[in-house]
Design a protein around this motif. Sequence first.
Motif, mmCIF file in Angstrom:
data_model
loop_
_atom_site.group_PDB
_atom_site.id
_atom_site.type_symbol
_atom_site.label_atom_id
_atom_site.label_comp_id
_atom_site.label_asym_id
_atom_site.label_seq_id
_atom_site.Cartn_x
_atom_site.Cartn_y
_atom_site.Cartn_z
ATOM 1 N N ASP A 173 0.831 -1.176 0.257
ATOM 2 C CA ASP A 173 0.055 0.228 0.048
ATOM 3 C C ASP A 173 0.866 1.132 0.006
ATOM 4 O O ASP A 173 0.600 2.116 0.856
ATOM 5 C CB ASP A 173 -0.899 0.091 1.446
ATOM 6 N N SER A 174 1.999 1.311 -0.979
ATOM 7 C CA SER A 174 2.831 2.461 -0.778
ATOM 8 C C SER A 174 2.379 3.363 -2.096
ATOM 9 O O SER A 174 2.908 3.050 -3.389
ATOM 10 C CB SER A 174 4.383 2.053 -1.169
ATOM 11 N N ASP A 175 1.518 4.105 -1.930
ATOM 12 C CA ASP A 175 0.903 5.172 -3.082
ATOM 13 C C ASP A 175 2.140 6.069 -3.579
ATOM 14 O O ASP A 175 1.982 6.176 -4.640
ATOM 15 C CB ASP A 175 -0.132 6.155 -2.425
ATOM 16 N N LYS A 176 2.931 6.319 -2.603
ATOM 17 C CA LYS A 176 3.890 7.188 -3.160
ATOM 18 C C LYS A 176 5.075 6.545 -4.212
ATOM 19 O O LYS A 176 5.065 7.333 -5.298
ATOM 20 C CB LYS A 176 4.876 7.406 -1.918
ATOM 21 N N TYR A 177 5.141 5.571 -4.113
ATOM 22 C CA TYR A 177 6.152 4.742 -5.128
ATOM 23 C C TYR A 177 5.129 4.076 -6.298
ATOM 24 O O TYR A 177 5.829 4.034 -7.188
ATOM 25 C CB TYR A 177 6.801 3.430 -4.358
ATOM 26 N N LEU A 178 3.991 3.798 -5.854
ATOM 27 C CA LEU A 178 3.194 3.619 -7.012
ATOM 28 C C LEU A 178 3.031 4.635 -7.920
ATOM 29 O O LEU A 178 2.918 4.419 -9.111
ATOM 30 C CB LEU A 178 1.851 3.117 -6.520
ATOM 31 N N SER A 179 2.836 5.772 -7.483
ATOM 32 C CA SER A 179 2.698 7.106 -8.585
ATOM 33 C C SER A 179 3.654 7.316 -9.159
ATOM 34 O O SER A 179 3.964 7.605 -10.298
ATOM 35 C CB SER A 179 2.427 8.223 -7.577
ATOM 36 N N LYS A 180 5.143 7.187 -8.555
ATOM 37 C CA LYS A 180 6.333 7.159 -8.994
ATOM 38 C C LYS A 180 6.680 6.019 -10.246
ATOM 39 O O LYS A 180 7.065 6.474 -11.366
ATOM 40 C CB LYS A 180 7.537 6.938 -8.105
ATOM 41 N N CYS A 181 6.134 5.004 -10.118
ATOM 42 C CA CYS A 181 6.131 4.077 -11.180
ATOM 43 C C CYS A 181 5.297 4.334 -12.400
ATOM 44 O O CYS A 181 5.820 4.303 -13.661
ATOM 45 C CB CYS A 181 5.937 2.749 -10.670
ATOM 46 N N TYR A 182 3.866 4.624 -11.938
ATOM 47 C CA TYR A 182 3.146 5.057 -13.203
ATOM 48 C C TYR A 182 3.956 6.333 -14.052
ATOM 49 O O TYR A 182 3.711 6.337 -15.299
ATOM 50 C CB TYR A 182 1.972 5.408 -12.584
ATOM 51 N N LEU A 183 4.280 7.289 -13.093
ATOM 52 C CA LEU A 183 4.969 8.536 -13.905
ATOM 53 C C LEU A 183 6.090 8.055 -14.907
ATOM 54 O O LEU A 183 6.166 8.570 -15.777
ATOM 55 C CB LEU A 183 5.381 9.436 -12.888
ATOM 56 N N GLN A 197 -1.273 5.869 -24.259
ATOM 57 C CA GLN A 197 -1.082 5.312 -23.085
ATOM 58 C C GLN A 197 -0.192 6.175 -22.068
ATOM 59 O O GLN A 197 -0.117 5.785 -20.911
ATOM 60 C CB GLN A 197 -0.075 4.182 -23.443
ATOM 61 N N THR A 198 0.754 7.090 -22.700
ATOM 62 C CA THR A 198 1.400 7.931 -21.711
ATOM 63 C C THR A 198 0.584 8.649 -20.973
ATOM 64 O O THR A 198 0.620 8.763 -19.610
ATOM 65 C CB THR A 198 2.255 9.003 -22.656
ATOM 66 N N ILE A 199 -0.772 9.314 -21.485
ATOM 67 C CA ILE A 199 -1.478 9.999 -20.655
ATOM 68 C C ILE A 199 -2.502 9.234 -19.877
ATOM 69 O O ILE A 199 -2.589 9.797 -18.658
ATOM 70 C CB ILE A 199 -2.413 10.790 -21.585
ATOM 71 N N LEU A 200 -2.512 8.021 -20.086
ATOM 72 C CA LEU A 200 -3.173 7.287 -19.291
ATOM 73 C C LEU A 200 -2.456 6.813 -17.905
ATOM 74 O O LEU A 200 -3.013 6.748 -16.856
ATOM 75 C CB LEU A 200 -3.543 5.814 -20.057
ATOM 76 N N PHE A 201 -1.307 6.630 -18.042
ATOM 77 C CA PHE A 201 -0.526 6.200 -17.034
ATOM 78 C C PHE A 201 -0.126 7.452 -15.961
ATOM 79 O O PHE A 201 -0.007 7.389 -14.732
ATOM 80 C CB PHE A 201 0.937 5.797 -17.315
ATOM 81 N N LEU A 202 0.116 8.737 -16.804
ATOM 82 C CA LEU A 202 0.277 9.755 -15.997
ATOM 83 C C LEU A 202 -1.244 10.103 -15.207
ATOM 84 O O LEU A 202 -1.212 10.624 -14.045
ATOM 85 C CB LEU A 202 0.473 11.147 -16.958
ATOM 86 N N SER A 203 -2.266 9.783 -16.175
ATOM 87 C CA SER A 203 -3.663 10.209 -15.188
ATOM 88 C C SER A 203 -3.853 9.081 -13.973
ATOM 89 O O SER A 203 -4.213 9.873 -13.062
ATOM 90 C CB SER A 203 -4.775 9.836 -16.104
ATOM 91 N N ASN A 209 -2.001 11.163 -6.597
ATOM 92 C CA ASN A 209 -1.541 12.532 -5.953
ATOM 93 C C ASN A 209 -2.813 13.090 -5.231
ATOM 94 O O ASN A 209 -2.715 13.794 -4.410
ATOM 95 C CB ASN A 209 -0.829 13.247 -6.903
ATOM 96 N N GLN A 210 -3.871 13.042 -6.396
ATOM 97 C CA GLN A 210 -4.995 13.924 -5.674
ATOM 98 C C GLN A 210 -5.773 13.227 -4.347
ATOM 99 O O GLN A 210 -6.015 14.054 -3.697
ATOM 100 C CB GLN A 210 -6.160 13.959 -6.845
#
Length: 688
Positions: A173-183, A197-203, A209-210
């Motif tokens: 449950d590490s949202d911080k690193y999950l967000s980094k990976c998607y980025l 796909q780029t925009i999908l992962f950024l979304s 983050n939100q």
Amino acid sequence: MQAYFNKPHIKFYGIFLWVIFSGFGTNYSAFAQEEIKKRLQEKIKKHKENNNFQRDTTYINLLYALGMQYAQYNLDSLLIISNESIKLSKAMYYPKGEAQGYLIEGLYYSNTGKQDLAISYFQKSVSIASASSEINLLLESKIKLAAEYKYKEDYANALKYYLEAIEIAKAYDSDKYLSKCYLNISSIYRVQKEYEQTILFLSKSLKINQSNNDDVQFAKNLNNLTACYIEMGNLDKATVAVDNAISIFEKVKLDSWLSYAYELKGSIHTNKGQFYQALEWLNKSEKIHDKIDKGRYKIPLALNLSKTYFGLKDYDKAEAYALKALEISEKLNVLEERDVTLELLYKIEKINGTPEKALAYLEDLKAISDTINKNNNIKELRILKSNLEFEQKKEQYISESQQKHVLQRSYIYFSILIILAFAIIIFILKKNNKTQNALNQKLLENTEALKKNEIHLNEANNTKSRLFSIIAHDLKGPIDSFKSLLDLFNKSELSKTEFMHFMPQIGENIDSIAFTLNNLLTWGQSQMDGLSTKPDVIPLKTLVDESLRLLSKQAEVKSISTINNIDKNVIAWSDRDQIDVVIRNLISNALKFTREHGIITISAVEKALFWEVQIQDNGVGMSEDALSKIFTENETASSYGTRNEKGTGLGLRVCKEMVENNGGTIWVESNLNYGSSFYFTVSKSKTL
């Protein structure tokens, strides 16, 4: 080569290398940064006043925190900190500190352009963090390692480590690193120009983050979304995204990402041909960049400034910044955008009326173009390879894209009919498949049952054959001999005196028959119905004494001495009848193969959880070939004893089954002509 200004774009290297910048940055301005470093240095100094500071894990953790502060402002200090962390951590066996040291050293080599060395140190950090279950450190190391592979354009390996990090981040449950990976995964799709796909992962990253109210990470994602929109040529959306990012970064004074946002803002104006506005933003970025010790990120900024001044027809400054970009790229051995730089310098010298310099840059451009084209070909192959891997993984990490087909009204009803037809066909197929699957499952179950029955029948037939073979050879002979003597005696063809002369032999035959029958019954029951084991407290000395008494006649005939060295306190927890069979068979076996005047010794050695019983003789012993077959399940033949005693060949197999049925083991040690020692183990009594 097409000139830079022919179409609006920003190359991958110049922008998306900033994606991993989040791992190196902080959420403070340069002034705040210095305050943090100062506080950390004071804490380190205080710890060093303690004579035992070199064995203090807090000291090592402070070194790591200080190293992360130096990661972009003072690279030389990184090497000193990493070496000290690794040395001290190894000395006190502190895996976490060692992994932190390797991570810091990897950052040093990454920021100085030595990618292979950076990868090797990040891999060390991953390995140690994984072995010591340091999850946050493991995630940080995997993301850094993936980023370094991305710098090398090895996108397949980059994706591999990002996906591994995603699985770990989800599990913990590490949202911080999950967000980094998607980025970061979004940047891999972007280099392949898969913008959806780029925009999908950024979304995905923005959504995390939100939900966590993480404005800083939200703004970092906006920066990368801006870069994507610039490449797509959607400058309006790019402007909205970067303006939002700038407002956040200016509020929290995050210099590194604010500098990048200013550069993106300038790039938007450059692509619009608004060079004065572009220069305003690029100068802001340059001012911050002067405080950042990251050469690779200065290349795209210098090139952007050169292009802007070129657009303003200030060719002296355009040349100065282009030369600066060229110098840094050559120093770090970076080929990306060097062709654009050389082409720009060629144009500048041509306008300045210096054909010799222009020609020199043109020749350099031609020389390097072959290398860049070759690298681009290799990159394309890597992209194709990684595409194959992406397709295999997409379903696990992205939702199905919404269909965007716009159908004309004339095809609507036709399409509905086609869909209904397919639905009916699929329904029928699914129903048939369900029925077929049920039948197949039933068939498999029946086949499995038949196989089990076949095995059981084969085992029963084999058991029956063995029993009949033994009965025919080992019981029928002695019984027929005994019957023949009785017939002769009844017919008065044999006198009473002669009959009595055969009585000792008859007694031995009867004992042999009784012993054989006992083994047959025991073994037959175990083969056919299984044995019911009822463990109880049993004194081993008593069992041995009883067996020696029953077998005393065999011992007396051959003048064999039997010695029971087992103490009366040796109490076992086993099935009495089964262990009695084992002891009697092993002693009988020893008597059979011991010469006259030999010695048989029975003893027991205490182990932690069991007794180890030994029955030793000084008889004929066994060869290596005989030892290899002695407990073999398919062997039923027996050997003759020293006085031609004959057995069934089942005794040792019965012993093995009885011992193992009671949770013990049995084995033998033997030397030909020097005797044998049989060992077996039984559990200690639970009442002791």
